[in-house]
Motif scaffolding. Structure first.
Motif, PDB file in Angstrom:
ATOM      1  N   PHE A 101       0.800  -1.329  -0.036  1.00  0.00           N
ATOM      2  CA  PHE A 101      -0.134   0.005  -0.094  1.00  0.00           C
ATOM      3  C   PHE A 101       1.037   1.432  -0.132  1.00  0.00           C
ATOM      4  N   ALA A 102       1.827   1.389   0.711  1.00  0.00           N
ATOM      5  CA  ALA A 102       2.618   2.427   0.998  1.00  0.00           C
ATOM      6  C   ALA A 102       3.413   2.858  -0.108  1.00  0.00           C
ATOM      7  N   SER A 103       4.241   1.755  -0.778  1.00  0.00           N
ATOM      8  CA  SER A 103       4.775   2.164  -1.998  1.00  0.00           C
ATOM      9  C   SER A 103       4.060   2.378  -3.281  1.00  0.00           C
ATOM     10  N   GLU A 104       2.874   1.807  -3.292  1.00  0.00           N
ATOM     11  CA  GLU A 104       1.994   2.508  -4.566  1.00  0.00           C
ATOM     12  C   GLU A 104       1.446   3.581  -4.436  1.00  0.00           C
ATOM     13  N   MET A 105       1.213   3.996  -3.076  1.00  0.00           N
ATOM     14  CA  MET A 105       0.732   5.377  -3.073  1.00  0.00           C
ATOM     15  C   MET A 105       1.614   6.518  -3.157  1.00  0.00           C
ATOM     16  N   GLU A 106       3.088   5.886  -2.626  1.00  0.00           N
ATOM     17  CA  GLU A 106       4.050   6.915  -2.957  1.00  0.00           C
ATOM     18  C   GLU A 106       4.437   7.335  -4.347  1.00  0.00           C
ATOM     19  N   LYS A 107       4.000   6.189  -5.297  1.00  0.00           N
ATOM     20  CA  LYS A 107       4.384   6.262  -6.535  1.00  0.00           C
ATOM     21  C   LYS A 107       3.370   7.275  -7.159  1.00  0.00           C
ATOM     22  N   ARG A 108       2.147   7.313  -6.560  1.00  0.00           N
ATOM     23  CA  ARG A 108       1.022   8.424  -7.252  1.00  0.00           C
ATOM     24  C   ARG A 108       1.318   9.648  -6.640  1.00  0.00           C
ATOM     25  N   LEU A 109       1.595   9.719  -5.328  1.00  0.00           N
ATOM     26  CA  LEU A 109       1.541  11.005  -4.677  1.00  0.00           C
ATOM     27  C   LEU A 109       2.940  11.930  -4.594  1.00  0.00           C
ATOM     28  N   GLY A 110       4.050  11.102  -4.878  1.00  0.00           N
ATOM     29  CA  GLY A 110       5.282  11.648  -4.824  1.00  0.00           C
ATOM     30  C   GLY A 110       5.784  12.058  -3.617  1.00  0.00           C
ATOM     31  N   VAL A 111       5.245  11.632  -2.660  1.00  0.00           N
ATOM     32  CA  VAL A 111       5.775  12.034  -1.063  1.00  0.00           C
ATOM     33  C   VAL A 111       5.706  10.776  -0.313  1.00  0.00           C
ATOM     34  N   PRO A 112       6.672  10.740   0.844  1.00  0.00           N
ATOM     35  CA  PRO A 112       6.537   9.431   1.804  1.00  0.00           C
ATOM     36  C   PRO A 112       5.083   9.165   2.206  1.00  0.00           C
ATOM     37  N   VAL A 113       4.800   8.049   2.127  1.00  0.00           N
ATOM     38  CA  VAL A 113       3.630   7.335   2.799  1.00  0.00           C
ATOM     39  C   VAL A 113       3.696   6.571   3.951  1.00  0.00           C
ATOM     40  N   PHE A 114       3.009   6.516   4.963  1.00  0.00           N
ATOM     41  CA  PHE A 114       3.253   5.740   5.877  1.00  0.00           C
ATOM     42  C   PHE A 114       1.795   4.935   6.578  1.00  0.00           C
ATOM     43  N   ILE A 115       1.800   3.778   6.799  1.00  0.00           N
ATOM     44  CA  ILE A 115       0.496   2.997   6.987  1.00  0.00           C
ATOM     45  C   ILE A 115       0.621   2.517   8.144  1.00  0.00           C
ATOM     46  N   ASP A 116      -0.597   2.154   8.966  1.00  0.00           N
ATOM     47  CA  ASP A 116      -0.628   1.268  10.199  1.00  0.00           C
ATOM     48  C   ASP A 116      -2.289   0.594  10.139  1.00  0.00           C
TER      49      ASP A 116
END
Length: 323
Positions: A101-116
Protein backbone atom coordinates in the motif's frame (compact mmCIF):
# COMPACT_ATOMS: atom_id res chain seq x y z
CA UNK A 1 7.86 26.78 2.81
CA UNK A 2 5.35 25.42 5.30
CA UNK A 3 3.99 22.08 4.13
CA UNK A 4 0.77 20.24 4.88
CA UNK A 5 0.09 16.65 5.88
CA UNK A 6 -2.57 14.25 4.61
CA UNK A 7 -4.31 11.78 6.91
CA UNK A 8 -6.46 8.99 5.46
CA UNK A 9 -8.81 6.66 7.32
CA UNK A 10 -9.97 3.69 5.22
CA UNK A 11 -13.14 1.94 6.34
CA UNK A 12 -15.02 -1.06 5.05
CA UNK A 13 -17.63 1.19 3.42
CA UNK A 14 -16.25 4.74 3.28
CA UNK A 15 -12.83 6.37 3.33
CA UNK A 16 -12.17 9.80 4.84
CA UNK A 17 -9.28 11.99 3.66
CA UNK A 18 -8.16 14.99 5.70
CA UNK A 19 -5.62 17.77 5.13
CA UNK A 20 -3.65 19.31 8.00
CA UNK A 21 -1.44 22.37 8.20
CA UNK A 22 2.14 22.27 9.50
CA UNK A 23 0.84 22.53 13.08
CA UNK A 24 -1.32 19.45 12.46
CA UNK A 25 -4.58 21.35 12.63
CA UNK A 26 -7.31 19.72 10.52
CA UNK A 27 -8.26 22.13 7.74
CA UNK A 28 -10.67 20.14 5.60
CA UNK A 29 -11.82 16.60 4.91
CA UNK A 30 -13.76 14.64 2.33
CA UNK A 31 -15.49 11.24 2.41
CA UNK A 32 -15.35 8.87 -0.56
CA UNK A 33 -16.55 5.30 -1.11
CA UNK A 34 -14.06 2.53 -0.40
CA UNK A 35 -13.86 0.85 -3.80
CA UNK A 36 -13.69 -2.93 -3.65
CA UNK A 37 -15.08 -4.34 -6.91
CA UNK A 38 -12.99 -7.51 -6.46
CA UNK A 39 -14.47 -8.33 -3.02
CA UNK A 40 -14.94 -11.04 -1.73
CA UNK A 41 -12.15 -12.23 -4.02
CA UNK A 42 -8.64 -11.35 -2.88
CA UNK A 43 -6.34 -8.86 -4.57
CA UNK A 44 -2.81 -7.59 -4.07
CA UNK A 45 -3.39 -4.56 -6.29
CA UNK A 46 -6.57 -2.50 -5.67
CA UNK A 47 -5.54 -0.19 -8.50
CA UNK A 48 -8.88 1.56 -8.99
CA UNK A 49 -8.96 2.55 -5.34
CA UNK A 50 -5.35 3.75 -5.41
CA UNK A 51 -6.19 5.94 -8.39
CA UNK A 52 -9.27 7.37 -6.67
CA UNK A 53 -7.28 8.25 -3.56
CA UNK A 54 -4.68 10.00 -5.73
CA UNK A 55 -7.36 12.10 -7.44
CA UNK A 56 -9.07 13.03 -4.18
CA UNK A 57 -5.84 13.88 -2.33
CA UNK A 58 -4.74 16.13 -5.19
CA UNK A 59 -8.12 17.85 -5.31
CA UNK A 60 -8.18 18.40 -1.54
CA UNK A 61 -4.64 19.80 -1.55
CA UNK A 62 -5.41 22.18 -4.41
CA UNK A 63 -8.68 23.31 -2.83
CA UNK A 64 -6.83 24.28 0.36
CA UNK A 65 -3.85 25.96 -1.40
CA UNK A 66 -1.49 23.08 -0.68
CA UNK A 67 -0.86 21.94 -4.24
CA UNK A 68 2.71 20.56 -4.40
CA UNK A 69 3.07 21.45 -0.70
CA UNK A 70 2.37 18.11 1.01
CA UNK A 71 5.16 16.79 3.23
CA UNK A 72 3.90 13.26 3.94
CA UNK A 73 0.82 11.06 4.12
CA UNK A 74 -0.44 8.73 6.84
CA UNK A 75 -3.03 6.03 6.16
CA UNK A 76 -5.03 3.72 8.40
CA UNK A 77 -6.13 0.42 6.82
CA UNK A 78 -8.45 -2.12 8.47
CA UNK A 79 -6.74 -5.47 8.87
CA UNK A 80 -3.31 -6.91 9.55
CA UNK A 81 -0.75 -4.27 8.60
CA UNK A 82 3.05 -4.32 8.66
CA UNK A 83 3.84 -0.62 9.18
CA UNK A 84 7.59 -1.16 8.85
CA UNK A 85 7.27 -2.53 5.31
CA UNK A 86 4.18 -0.51 4.39
CA UNK A 87 2.29 -3.68 3.47
CA UNK A 88 -1.32 -4.67 4.18
CA UNK A 89 -0.80 -8.35 4.93
CA UNK A 90 -4.52 -9.15 5.02
CA UNK A 91 -7.75 -7.15 5.22
CA UNK A 92 -10.65 -9.57 5.10
CA UNK A 93 -13.38 -6.93 4.77
CA UNK A 94 -11.64 -5.37 1.77
CA UNK A 95 -10.34 -8.48 0.04
CA UNK A 96 -6.69 -7.41 0.43
CA UNK A 97 -3.77 -9.80 0.67
CA UNK A 98 -0.11 -8.72 0.57
CA UNK A 99 -0.87 -5.24 -0.77
CA UNK A 100 2.21 -2.92 -0.97
CA UNK A 101 0.00 0.00 0.00
CA UNK A 102 2.64 2.55 1.02
CA UNK A 103 4.89 2.13 -2.01
CA UNK A 104 1.98 2.19 -4.47
CA UNK A 105 0.64 5.43 -2.99
CA UNK A 106 4.14 6.95 -2.91
CA UNK A 107 4.39 6.35 -6.67
CA UNK A 108 1.14 8.21 -7.20
CA UNK A 109 1.53 11.05 -4.70
CA UNK A 110 5.27 11.66 -4.90
CA UNK A 111 5.75 12.00 -1.13
CA UNK A 112 6.55 9.58 1.71
CA UNK A 113 3.54 7.47 2.77
CA UNK A 114 3.22 5.62 6.08
CA UNK A 115 0.51 3.12 6.99
CA UNK A 116 -0.76 1.31 10.06
CA UNK A 117 -3.86 -0.52 11.19
CA UNK A 118 -6.83 1.88 11.14
CA UNK A 119 -7.82 1.29 14.76
CA UNK A 120 -4.30 1.92 16.00
CA UNK A 121 -4.48 5.26 14.21
CA UNK A 122 -7.95 5.85 15.64
CA UNK A 123 -6.55 5.17 19.12
CA UNK A 124 -3.68 7.59 18.49
CA UNK A 125 -6.19 10.28 17.57
CA UNK A 126 -8.42 9.75 20.60
CA UNK A 127 -5.38 9.56 22.92
CA UNK A 128 -3.95 12.79 21.53
CA UNK A 129 -7.08 14.90 21.27
CA UNK A 130 -10.21 12.97 22.21
CA UNK A 131 -11.81 10.81 24.88
CA UNK A 132 -8.50 9.13 25.75
CA UNK A 133 -6.55 12.33 26.26
CA UNK A 134 -4.27 11.96 29.26
CA UNK A 135 -4.57 8.16 29.42
CA UNK A 136 -1.41 6.10 28.96
CA UNK A 137 -3.20 2.76 29.12
CA UNK A 138 -6.30 2.28 27.01
CA UNK A 139 -8.25 -0.03 24.75
CA UNK A 140 -10.05 1.32 21.69
CA UNK A 141 -12.79 -0.61 19.94
CA UNK A 142 -14.39 0.36 16.63
CA UNK A 143 -17.72 -1.08 15.53
CA UNK A 144 -18.19 -0.51 11.81
CA UNK A 145 -18.47 -2.85 8.85
CA UNK A 146 -16.25 -5.10 10.96
CA UNK A 147 -14.90 -4.81 14.49
CA UNK A 148 -11.35 -4.26 15.68
CA UNK A 149 -9.39 -3.07 18.67
CA UNK A 150 -6.16 -1.30 19.53
CA UNK A 151 -4.22 -1.33 22.77
CA UNK A 152 -1.94 1.32 24.25
CA UNK A 153 0.25 0.37 27.21
CA UNK A 154 2.32 2.98 29.05
CA UNK A 155 1.86 5.37 26.14
CA UNK A 156 3.09 2.88 23.52
CA UNK A 157 0.93 1.28 20.84
CA UNK A 158 0.98 -2.52 20.97
CA UNK A 159 1.44 -4.21 17.58
CA UNK A 160 2.20 -7.77 18.64
CA UNK A 161 4.82 -10.22 17.41
CA UNK A 162 3.58 -10.12 13.82
CA UNK A 163 1.29 -7.06 13.82
CA UNK A 164 -1.91 -8.93 14.73
CA UNK A 165 -2.51 -7.36 18.15
CA UNK A 166 -6.00 -5.95 18.48
CA UNK A 167 -7.87 -8.38 16.22
CA UNK A 168 -10.41 -9.10 18.94
CA UNK A 169 -13.13 -9.18 16.30
CA UNK A 170 -11.98 -12.63 15.22
CA UNK A 171 -12.14 -14.14 18.70
CA UNK A 172 -14.92 -16.78 18.53
CA UNK A 173 -18.13 -16.42 20.51
CA UNK A 174 -19.39 -19.73 21.98
CA UNK A 175 -22.65 -20.74 20.32
CA UNK A 176 -22.45 -18.18 17.50
CA UNK A 177 -22.79 -19.70 14.05
CA UNK A 178 -22.51 -16.78 11.65
CA UNK A 179 -19.98 -16.88 8.81
CA UNK A 180 -17.32 -14.18 9.06
CA UNK A 181 -15.57 -12.64 6.05
CA UNK A 182 -12.37 -14.24 7.34
CA UNK A 183 -13.90 -17.64 6.60
CA UNK A 184 -14.40 -18.73 10.21
CA UNK A 185 -17.70 -19.28 11.98
CA UNK A 186 -18.83 -17.26 15.01
CA UNK A 187 -16.28 -14.44 15.15
CA UNK A 188 -17.12 -11.62 17.56
CA UNK A 189 -17.42 -9.11 14.72
CA UNK A 190 -20.33 -11.07 13.24
CA UNK A 191 -22.25 -9.82 16.29
CA UNK A 192 -20.45 -6.74 17.61
CA UNK A 193 -20.39 -4.56 14.50
CA UNK A 194 -22.75 -2.35 12.54
CA UNK A 195 -23.25 -5.15 10.02
CA UNK A 196 -23.84 -7.64 12.84
CA UNK A 197 -26.51 -5.41 14.38
CA UNK A 198 -28.17 -5.05 10.98
CA UNK A 199 -28.25 -8.81 10.50
CA UNK A 200 -29.68 -9.41 13.99
CA UNK A 201 -32.49 -6.96 13.23
CA UNK A 202 -33.30 -8.68 9.94
CA UNK A 203 -33.38 -12.05 11.70
CA UNK A 204 -35.74 -10.71 14.38
CA UNK A 205 -38.16 -9.49 11.71
CA UNK A 206 -37.99 -12.77 9.78
CA UNK A 207 -38.77 -14.70 12.97
CA UNK A 208 -41.97 -12.68 13.44
CA UNK A 209 -40.95 -10.55 16.44
CA UNK A 210 -43.16 -7.53 17.04
CA UNK A 211 -41.08 -4.45 16.30
CA UNK A 212 -41.42 -1.06 14.64
CA UNK A 213 -38.39 -2.03 12.56
CA UNK A 214 -40.84 -3.82 10.31
CA UNK A 215 -41.84 -0.47 8.85
CA UNK A 216 -38.37 0.19 7.52
CA UNK A 217 -38.06 -0.13 3.76
CA UNK A 218 -35.01 -1.97 2.49
CA UNK A 219 -31.94 -2.94 4.49
CA UNK A 220 -32.08 -2.13 8.18
CA UNK A 221 -28.96 -0.37 9.47
CA UNK A 222 -27.53 -0.15 12.97
CA UNK A 223 -28.76 3.46 12.99
CA UNK A 224 -32.32 2.25 12.33
CA UNK A 225 -32.00 -0.07 15.34
CA UNK A 226 -30.72 2.83 17.45
CA UNK A 227 -33.65 5.05 16.39
CA UNK A 228 -36.03 2.25 17.34
CA UNK A 229 -34.37 2.11 20.77
CA UNK A 230 -35.22 5.79 21.25
CA UNK A 231 -38.85 4.77 20.79
CA UNK A 232 -38.47 2.04 23.41
CA UNK A 233 -38.78 -0.78 20.90
CA UNK A 234 -38.10 -3.92 22.91
CA UNK A 235 -36.61 -5.90 20.03
CA UNK A 236 -34.16 -3.09 19.21
CA UNK A 237 -33.26 -2.69 22.89
CA UNK A 238 -32.72 -6.44 23.14
CA UNK A 239 -30.37 -6.42 20.13
CA UNK A 240 -28.11 -3.76 21.64
CA UNK A 241 -28.23 -5.47 25.03
CA UNK A 242 -27.09 -8.74 23.45
CA UNK A 243 -24.39 -7.05 21.36
CA UNK A 244 -23.12 -5.01 24.31
CA UNK A 245 -22.96 -7.95 26.70
CA UNK A 246 -21.32 -10.21 24.11
CA UNK A 247 -18.67 -7.56 23.51
CA UNK A 248 -18.32 -6.95 27.25
CA UNK A 249 -17.39 -10.57 27.94
CA UNK A 250 -14.39 -10.23 25.61
CA UNK A 251 -13.47 -6.77 26.91
CA UNK A 252 -13.63 -8.04 30.48
CA UNK A 253 -10.92 -10.61 29.78
CA UNK A 254 -8.77 -7.97 28.10
CA UNK A 255 -9.31 -5.62 31.02
CA UNK A 256 -8.22 -8.18 33.61
CA UNK A 257 -5.12 -8.78 31.50
CA UNK A 258 -4.19 -5.17 30.69
CA UNK A 259 -5.78 -2.98 33.42
CA UNK A 260 -6.55 0.01 31.14
CA UNK A 261 -7.56 3.44 32.42
CA UNK A 262 -10.11 3.82 29.65
CA UNK A 263 -12.05 1.82 27.08
CA UNK A 264 -13.13 3.87 24.09
CA UNK A 265 -15.88 2.72 21.74
CA UNK A 266 -15.94 4.21 18.23
CA UNK A 267 -17.18 3.48 14.74
CA UNK A 268 -20.64 3.89 13.26
CA UNK A 269 -22.46 1.69 15.78
CA UNK A 270 -21.01 3.73 18.66
CA UNK A 271 -23.56 6.44 17.87
CA UNK A 272 -25.98 4.28 19.86
CA UNK A 273 -24.36 5.75 22.98
CA UNK A 274 -25.93 4.50 26.20
CA UNK A 275 -27.65 1.60 24.45
CA UNK A 276 -24.26 0.02 23.73
CA UNK A 277 -22.42 1.34 26.82
CA UNK A 278 -24.89 0.33 29.54
CA UNK A 279 -24.83 -3.44 28.83
CA UNK A 280 -21.02 -3.32 28.86
CA UNK A 281 -21.04 -1.37 32.12
CA UNK A 282 -23.44 -3.91 33.66
CA UNK A 283 -21.06 -6.79 32.94
CA UNK A 284 -18.09 -4.87 34.34
CA UNK A 285 -19.94 -3.90 37.54
CA UNK A 286 -20.90 -7.54 38.07
CA UNK A 287 -17.54 -9.14 37.38
CA UNK A 288 -14.60 -6.71 37.50
CA UNK A 289 -13.40 -6.82 41.09
CA UNK A 290 -10.80 -4.06 40.89
CA UNK A 291 -11.60 -0.99 43.02
CA UNK A 292 -11.52 1.21 39.94
CA UNK A 293 -13.48 0.42 36.81
CA UNK A 294 -11.92 1.67 33.58
CA UNK A 295 -13.56 4.76 32.15
CA UNK A 296 -15.99 3.54 29.50
CA UNK A 297 -16.71 6.20 26.89
CA UNK A 298 -17.74 6.83 23.31
CA UNK A 299 -14.99 8.31 21.13
CA UNK A 300 -15.42 12.08 20.91
CA UNK A 301 -13.73 12.80 17.57
CA UNK A 302 -15.91 10.80 15.18
CA UNK A 303 -14.28 10.14 11.82
CA UNK A 304 -11.63 12.77 12.59
CA UNK A 305 -9.92 10.46 15.11
CA UNK A 306 -8.43 8.22 12.43
CA UNK A 307 -7.36 11.25 10.40
CA UNK A 308 -5.60 12.84 13.37
CA UNK A 309 -3.88 9.58 14.29
CA UNK A 310 -2.81 8.97 10.69
CA UNK A 311 -1.39 12.47 10.33
CA UNK A 312 0.56 12.23 13.59
CA UNK A 313 1.88 8.80 12.60
CA UNK A 314 3.08 10.20 9.27
CA UNK A 315 4.89 13.16 10.83
CA UNK A 316 6.52 11.04 13.55
CA UNK A 317 7.77 8.50 11.01
CA UNK A 318 8.87 11.19 8.57
CA UNK A 319 10.89 13.03 11.21
CA UNK A 320 12.45 9.80 12.49
CA UNK A 321 13.50 8.83 8.98
CA UNK A 322 14.99 12.26 8.31
CA UNK A 323 16.96 12.76 11.52
Amino acid sequence: MEKGVIGIDIGGTNTVIGIFNHELELLDKVSIPTLKPYFPKKTSNPEEFFDLIEVEVSALAEKNDYKNKIKCVGIGVPGKVNPNKGIVIRAVNLGYEEVPFASEMEKRLGVPVFIDNDVRNYARGEALAGSGKGADNLICITLGTGMAAAVMINGQMVTGSDYYAGELGHDPVPGANYLCNCGKIGCLETIASASGISRLAQEAIQSGDQTILKSNDGTITSKDVYLACLQNDQVALGIFDYVGKTLAEKLLTATFLLNPEAIIIGGGAASAGKFILEPIQDIFVQHYDNSELPKLVIGSLGDSAGLIGSAHLAVAEFEQNNN
